[in-house]
Structure formats: C-alpha cells, structure tokens
Design an enzyme around this catalytic site. Sequence first.
Site, mmCIF file in Angstrom:
data_model
loop_
_atom_site.group_PDB
_atom_site.id
_atom_site.type_symbol
_atom_site.label_atom_id
_atom_site.label_comp_id
_atom_site.label_asym_id
_atom_site.label_seq_id
_atom_site.Cartn_x
_atom_site.Cartn_y
_atom_site.Cartn_z
ATOM 1 N N HIS A 290 -1.001 14.842 3.594
ATOM 2 C CA HIS A 290 -1.478 14.170 4.806
ATOM 3 C C HIS A 290 -2.929 13.765 4.627
ATOM 4 C CE1 HIS A 290 -2.263 13.354 9.013
ATOM 5 N NE2 HIS A 290 -0.964 13.204 9.103
ATOM 6 N N ASP A 352 7.241 15.027 8.818
ATOM 7 C CA ASP A 352 8.442 14.305 8.397
ATOM 8 C C ASP A 352 9.327 15.127 7.467
ATOM 9 O OD1 ASP A 352 7.970 11.863 9.734
ATOM 10 O OD2 ASP A 352 6.342 11.496 8.333
HETATM 11 N N1 COA Z 1 3.318 14.243 -3.561
HETATM 12 C C1 COA Z 1 2.604 14.471 -4.677
HETATM 13 N N2 COA Z 1 1.260 14.298 -4.748
HETATM 14 C C2 COA Z 1 0.638 13.905 -3.632
HETATM 15 C C3 COA Z 1 1.317 13.678 -2.436
HETATM 16 C C4 COA Z 1 2.717 13.850 -2.422
HETATM 17 N N3 COA Z 1 3.431 13.636 -1.325
HETATM 18 N N4 COA Z 1 0.433 13.285 -1.492
HETATM 19 C C5 COA Z 1 -0.767 13.280 -2.083
HETATM 20 N N5 COA Z 1 -0.649 13.635 -3.374
HETATM 21 C C6 COA Z 1 -1.722 13.748 -4.365
HETATM 22 C C7 COA Z 1 -2.022 12.372 -4.955
HETATM 23 O O1 COA Z 1 -1.226 12.098 -6.079
HETATM 24 C C8 COA Z 1 -3.499 12.474 -5.265
HETATM 25 O O2 COA Z 1 -3.628 13.231 -6.416
HETATM 26 P P1 COA Z 1 -4.845 12.924 -7.477
HETATM 27 O O3 COA Z 1 -6.101 13.197 -6.701
HETATM 28 O O4 COA Z 1 -4.582 13.863 -8.592
HETATM 29 O O5 COA Z 1 -4.695 11.457 -7.836
HETATM 30 C C9 COA Z 1 -4.046 13.341 -4.109
HETATM 31 O O6 COA Z 1 -2.925 14.127 -3.671
HETATM 32 C C10 COA Z 1 -4.579 12.532 -2.961
HETATM 33 O O7 COA Z 1 -3.576 11.602 -2.578
HETATM 34 P P2 COA Z 1 -3.854 10.300 -1.743
HETATM 35 O O8 COA Z 1 -2.661 9.394 -1.833
HETATM 36 O O9 COA Z 1 -5.204 9.746 -2.091
HETATM 37 O O10 COA Z 1 -3.942 10.909 -0.290
HETATM 38 P P3 COA Z 1 -4.003 10.074 1.031
HETATM 39 O O11 COA Z 1 -4.755 10.883 1.982
HETATM 40 O O12 COA Z 1 -4.442 8.686 0.760
HETATM 41 O O13 COA Z 1 -2.439 9.972 1.421
HETATM 42 C C11 COA Z 1 -0.339 10.299 2.355
HETATM 43 C C12 COA Z 1 -1.823 10.671 2.420
HETATM 44 C C13 COA Z 1 0.376 10.873 3.574
HETATM 45 C C14 COA Z 1 -0.165 8.772 2.381
HETATM 46 C C15 COA Z 1 0.265 10.880 1.049
HETATM 47 O O14 COA Z 1 0.113 12.274 1.064
HETATM 48 C C16 COA Z 1 1.720 10.488 0.861
HETATM 49 O O15 COA Z 1 2.007 9.390 0.397
HETATM 50 N N6 COA Z 1 2.682 11.412 1.212
HETATM 51 C C17 COA Z 1 4.097 11.120 1.052
HETATM 52 C C18 COA Z 1 4.593 10.262 2.216
HETATM 53 C C19 COA Z 1 4.664 11.026 3.515
HETATM 54 O O16 COA Z 1 5.208 12.106 3.590
HETATM 55 N N7 COA Z 1 4.125 10.404 4.560
HETATM 56 C C20 COA Z 1 4.166 10.948 5.912
HETATM 57 C C21 COA Z 1 2.810 11.331 6.366
HETATM 58 S S1 COA Z 1 2.881 12.162 7.919
#
Ligand code: COA
Length: 412
Positions: A290, A352
């Site tokens: 998140h 979710d």
């Molecule tokens: N699975 C594996 N790794 C994850 C992850 C996941 N679901 N979510 C974040 N990470 C890791 C990233 O790969 C990144 O790693 P790194 O620093 O080694 O490159 C780090 O955590 C930061 O990720 P980032 O995408 O920059 O975080 P964000 O704050 O931009 O994204 C979300 C937040 C929710 C978009 C992201 O966690 C995600 O895509 N989750 C899956 C989709 C989901 O469940 N969405 C519903 C949200 S309520």
Amino acid sequence: MLEKIKECLCVCNITEERTQKEYSEIISTLFDKGYFPGLKGIPIVESTISNIDGEKGILTFRGYPVEELANNCSYEEVCFLLLTGELPNKKEQEELRRKLLTHKKVDSKVTDLITNMDRNLHPMYMLSTGVLLLQGSDNTSFNIQNQKENIERVIRLIAKLPTLIGVYRTNNPNFAEGKEFNSFAQYALYCLDEGSSQNQKLVDIFEKLLILHADHTINNSTFSVRAVGSSHASIFASIASAINSLSGPLHGGANEKVIKMLEEIEVPENAEEYINNKKSQGEKIMGLGHRVYKTYDPRGVYFKKELLPQIFNDNNPFEIDSSLEDLYKVAEEVEEIALKQLGSKGIYPNVDFWSGLILKAMNIKSNYFTTIFALGRIMGWSAHWLENIESKSSIFRPKQLYKGSEIRSIKK
Ligand code: COA
C-alpha cells in the site's frame, strides 16, 4: 543533506517528528528528481473527511475509527457522517434511508441503453457510463453553487448506483419490481445476488464491507473526483472518472485479481513457488502493499479477524463450497509467505486481499467485485466532491518537467 533539511523545517516551526520526516522526504525528492513521481507524499488539499496513520495502521472517518463505525453503524449513518460531518440522529437516519430507497429507480431511457450494452463490457465500465447517462435526467446538474441541492443530488446518485449494477447483471430493468427492502445495504446486495440478500447475517457482513470501503483519504480515485470536480464539472462527470480510476488493478481492481491469483495457485503447496516466480519477474503480488500503510491495513485486519471467521467456520449458517474453503487456505498460505518475505519492506496484505473471499461466499461473480468497492467508496467520493466546492478549491493544474526537443521547424 537530510540534517540540513531538518534544520530548515525547525526554523519554519515544523517540529512534529512525523511531519518533519514527510517534509524531508518531499524536499529530498525535489532535489533528487526535480519532480514528484505519482505525487507520492505531496499534500494537495486540506480535508476533514478521513485520516490514515500508515505507521500505526489507523483509519478514521471524521475522527471515528473505522472498526467502531463498522461495529456500530449502518450504511446510512456512515453516509450521513461523511456527507455532513456528524452522525445522524434516529430521525435523520430514517429520512436518509427513505430517500435512498425512494430514489433508487433509474429512468427507462438509461436502463434501455444498459440492457443493450455489449455483455462483454466490464461492469466497471458499464457503471461509469451509466453514471454519466444519469446526468440526462438532472437538467440543473451544472449549477453547483447551492450545497443543500448538491447534497440532495449526491443522495439521488448514491441511490441509483446499485440499480445500474442490478439492471446490467440481470439484463432486466424491472429486476426489483414490487420488492421491499429493510435497508439500503440489503437493496445493494439484492442487486448483486437475490439469494444472499435474504440472509440477514450476509446482509450485515456486506454492510460492514461497504462501510470499510467508504473513504480512504486522497487515493487515486478520490484524487480523480477532486481533480475533475475542480474544473466545476458535474457530480456525474466527477464520479464517473473516479469509477474509471478505481477499475485499475493497482487500485480497486485488485480484489478481482486476487481471486484469480488464488485460483491459479490452486493449493497451498504451490504458493511459495508462485510468489518466488512473480518476484523474480519483477511483478507485483495482488492484494499486497500500500502507498500509505507500512504495516497491516486496518481494514484487512477487520476482514481477517471479524468477518472471515463468520463465514469460514464449521457452525456457520450458510453453505460454503469446499472449493472456496480451499481458496481460503491458499490465501492464508500466501499471507504467511508474503509476510516472511516482504513484511520487512512494509508490504502487508491490504483490503483487497481478503474482500474477494467474502464476496465469493455471497455468490457474487468476481467481475462485479470492484463495483462493490464503488458502492462503498461513493460515500467518500461524494464527500470529497462537496468539500472541494465548499473550500472553493482552485482548478487542479500541476506542472511537468519538459524533457522533449527544443523548438524546431518542419523541413520540407
Ligand atoms: N508485491 C511485491 N512487491 C511489491 C508489492 C507487491 N504487491 N507492492 C510493492 N512492492 C515492492 C516493489 O516491488 C518495490 O520494491 P523495490 O523498492 O525493491 O523496487 C517497493 O515494494 C515499493 O513499491 P512501489 O510500487 O513503489 O509502491 P507504491 O507505494 O508506489 O505502490 C501499490 C503501492 C498498492 C500500487 C503496490 O503495492 C501494488 O501494486 N500492490 C499490488 C496491487 C494492489 O493490491 N493494489 C490494491 C491497493 S489497496
């Protein structure tokens, strides 16, 4: 450099440790990159609607913890709270329930279009289109100066959202003809599955699920409502854009994808290999992580501790398919492995991760899951739209860093 920034913040009288940390990160990003990718951490409005403490895992609506609201309040009470700032008295709650159940009917010009839509259209795109079509029967919708009228307009729109879903799902504009409903949550569940809406226990769980989704500060879809609303576009345009934003798998669309993932994994023994594969391909695991929570998502905790045990236990009053129990076991295994592998990075199951299992137990098809998120979140979106107008927000217009070519001429 970080120390220098902290000194500056002290001079500016920003002394609270958490705010200092957040502002230091913003300033470092500005120095490092010159812009803010995804507006990460940038405050863009002042708001009184909801609040998150991402370190402690706390979510409040108008100051009330979300768990307390889910334990004690109805959909109507939370809706009134979000729209007006205070919980309603009994009479106000009844009045709102009456309005929601009275205004649920949708004009036949709209239902005719919905029943003629391509059945392959994803329900979320039907929903955003349906919301835009509703503007046709509100010829005053571009006059947004009167907040009392705006609140009434919002209530009429909230009332019609489940109906759009019910009409599309059943392909029948009269699917609820002659039926009586005790609450708006019961009507909303009826629009998704008639059978489940006859079971009060399932209606209660569904109502709590809607409440848990009702607002979540400036997430992607709420940002969309506020950005579109800031151009003085109508509530219909603003909510339609939020529904489109919510449909994405990185936002609300994740609940549908989580169930697909659990089905793909099939048995708990496959979970570790699946996670390792995803990680090695640099792919995200759905339902984890998140932007704000760096610990357990309190809504996910509520699902796991309060709602799922009401469904997955030997004495429950509903019939649960054994394949759903198997999916639950897979989810528990994925959670355990994910916590071991990613917990130290602040990646935990989010709302979710668990919600899909509950919706599946209610016999709801997975392509409708995100529409249910919208049925809850429309309360918060509407509150933010109203707050935007109240605060006379200026039009959202951020800036880009231009990296394209210098001015050039066409050479023929
Ligand atoms: N699975 C594996 N790794 C994850 C992850 C996941 N679901 N979510 C974040 N990470 C890791 C990233 O790969 C990144 O790693 P790194 O620093 O080694 O490159 C780090 O955590 C930061 O990720 P980032 O995408 O920059 O975080 P964000 O704050 O931009 O994204 C979300 C937040 C929710 C978009 C992201 O966690 C995600 O895509 N989750 C899956 C989709 C989901 O469940 N969405 C519903 C949200 S309520």
